[in-house]
Design a protein around this motif. Structure first.
Motif, PDB file in Angstrom:
ATOM      1  N   ALA A  59       0.831  -1.208   0.000  1.00 24.59           N
ATOM      2  CA  ALA A  59       0.000   0.000   0.000  1.00 24.59           C
ATOM      3  C   ALA A  59       0.864   1.256   0.000  1.00 24.59           C
ATOM      4  O   ALA A  59       0.552   2.242  -0.692  1.00 24.59           O
ATOM      5  CB  ALA A  59      -0.932  -0.003   1.201  1.00 24.59           C
ATOM      6  N   LEU A  60       1.944   1.232   0.758  1.00 20.99           N
ATOM      7  CA  LEU A  60       2.856   2.382   0.795  1.00 20.99           C
ATOM      8  C   LEU A  60       3.504   2.601  -0.569  1.00 20.99           C
ATOM      9  O   LEU A  60       3.648   3.744  -1.031  1.00 20.99           O
ATOM     10  CB  LEU A  60       3.931   2.168   1.861  1.00 20.99           C
ATOM     11  CG  LEU A  60       3.459   2.187   3.318  1.00 20.99           C
ATOM     12  CD1 LEU A  60       4.569   1.706   4.248  1.00 20.99           C
ATOM     13  CD2 LEU A  60       3.013   3.587   3.732  1.00 20.99           C
ATOM     14  N   GLU A  61       3.897   1.507  -1.217  1.00 24.15           N
ATOM     15  CA  GLU A  61       4.511   1.625  -2.532  1.00 24.15           C
ATOM     16  C   GLU A  61       3.519   2.168  -3.555  1.00 24.15           C
ATOM     17  O   GLU A  61       3.859   3.032  -4.374  1.00 24.15           O
ATOM     18  CB  GLU A  61       5.033   0.263  -2.988  1.00 24.15           C
ATOM     19  CG  GLU A  61       6.267  -0.213  -2.227  1.00 24.15           C
ATOM     20  CD  GLU A  61       6.712  -1.585  -2.674  1.00 24.15           C
ATOM     21  OE1 GLU A  61       5.940  -2.261  -3.412  1.00 24.15           O
ATOM     22  OE2 GLU A  61       7.815  -2.007  -2.284  1.00 24.15           O
ATOM     23  N   GLN A  62       2.277   1.654  -3.500  1.00 25.18           N
ATOM     24  CA  GLN A  62       1.262   2.105  -4.452  1.00 25.18           C
ATOM     25  C   GLN A  62       0.949   3.584  -4.273  1.00 25.18           C
ATOM     26  O   GLN A  62       0.645   4.294  -5.242  1.00 25.18           O
ATOM     27  CB  GLN A  62      -0.022   1.286  -4.294  1.00 25.18           C
ATOM     28  CG  GLN A  62       0.116  -0.174  -4.707  1.00 25.18           C
ATOM     29  CD  GLN A  62       0.471  -0.311  -6.176  1.00 25.18           C
ATOM     30  OE1 GLN A  62       1.602  -0.673  -6.519  1.00 25.18           O
ATOM     31  NE2 GLN A  62      -0.472  -0.021  -7.040  1.00 25.18           N
ATOM     32  N   ALA A  63       1.012   4.042  -3.017  1.00 27.84           N
ATOM     33  CA  ALA A  63       0.746   5.457  -2.731  1.00 27.84           C
ATOM     34  C   ALA A  63       2.002   6.316  -2.894  1.00 27.84           C
ATOM     35  O   ALA A  63       1.957   7.534  -2.669  1.00 27.84           O
ATOM     36  CB  ALA A  63       0.194   5.603  -1.323  1.00 27.84           C
TER      37      ALA A  63
END
Length: 275
Positions: free
Chosen positions: A232-236
């Motif tokens: 999720a952090l990477e996608q954001a």
């Protein structure tokens, strides 16, 4: 393998992360053993199949009271740990494979168990039908799955805080795609297991306690490395997690105890008998 996404994850970052921290995860999930094994009631002459065995702790526990225990898992990194930790046990075998489609010998096992390894099948009826064929007639299962995520559950303190920074996509009602809560609905569980050829199906919800970290800082450090959180952090495109870390640490302070950060959550215990 049928579950291609899960195969990729558990042979990539997710599996490597769990393998490197297997003792920490086993300690976090220890309370589940006290619920799973009394329900399984394994006896000395039985052959056990451990579905989603991971690094093999539950397989070794099963082997201690059975004739033989076989663990199956998708994850090469975790099975490497499992084999190393079980090298001195003559009655333990590990298989790398997908339990949904693996060609188990027919009627090989007396019981199948799982501590949280059954929620991610793409086709759960096909998966449990395959497991049922591997059981002897009147063989049984004892599985633990993730329970429904309640808005006021302890873990939501962290994830609600995280969602302030990274919005979580809402799951539509009736969305039963693979997730920790995919088998949290008792009616759906009974429907799936009946279709897969089981009867005498029981579904019980139990509260469990997990030690997530030594303190709030340690727990936050750990949570931010979990595969879904990292994804999720990477996608954001979040590179600096300093503000998130501070907010999550503060949210977890109320759960600090002398034993560490304790989370209460619900799990589902499923037992059934093969037809």
């Amino acid at each position: 393998m049928a579950n291609e996404h899960q195969t990729k994850a558990w042979n990539g970052y997710e599996g490597e992360h769990w393998a490197a921290r297997r003792t920490r995860y086993d300690a976090m999930l220890a309370d589940l053993n006290a619920k799973l094994f009394p329900a399984a009631a394994i006896t000395a002459g039985e052959r056990v199949l451990d579905v989603g065995c991971g690094a093999g702790e539950t397989t070794r526990i099963a082997a201690s009271s059975s004739r033989h225990a076989t663990g199956i898992d998708l994850s090469g990194p975790m099975l490497e740990q499992a084999r190393a930790a079980s090298a001195d046990l003559a009655n333990v075998t590990f298989i790398q494979g997908d339990a949904q489609v693996y060609p188990f010998p027919r009627h090989e096992f007396d019981i199948a168990i799982s501590r949280g390894g059954i929620m991610y099948f793409e086709d759960p009826v096909a998966a449990f039908s395959n497991i049922r064929r591997a059981l002897r007639p009147a063989g049984r299962v004892a599985f633990i799955a993730g329970g429904a995520q309640k808005p006021d559950s302890d873990s939501m303190a962290a994830f609600t805080t995280l969602s302030r920074f990274i919005p979580r996509p809402a799951r539509e009602p009736g969305d039963n795609s693979p997730s920790p809560a995919a088998l949290s609905d008792p009616d759906r569980i009974r429907e799936i297991f009946t279709a897969a050829g089981f009867h005498a199906i029981t579904v019980q919800t139990h509260e469990t306690v997990s030690i997530v970290g030594a303190d709030a800082v340690d727990a936050t450090d750990f949570i931010l490395t979990w595969g879904p959180v990292r994804y999720a952090l990477e996608q954001a495109e979040v590179d600096d997690t300093g503000e998130i870390h501070a907010a999550m640490t503060e949210a977890l302070r109320p759960f600090e105890t002398d034993d560490g950060v304790r989370w209460r959550s619900d799990v589902v215990l499923i037992t059934a008998t093969a037809e």
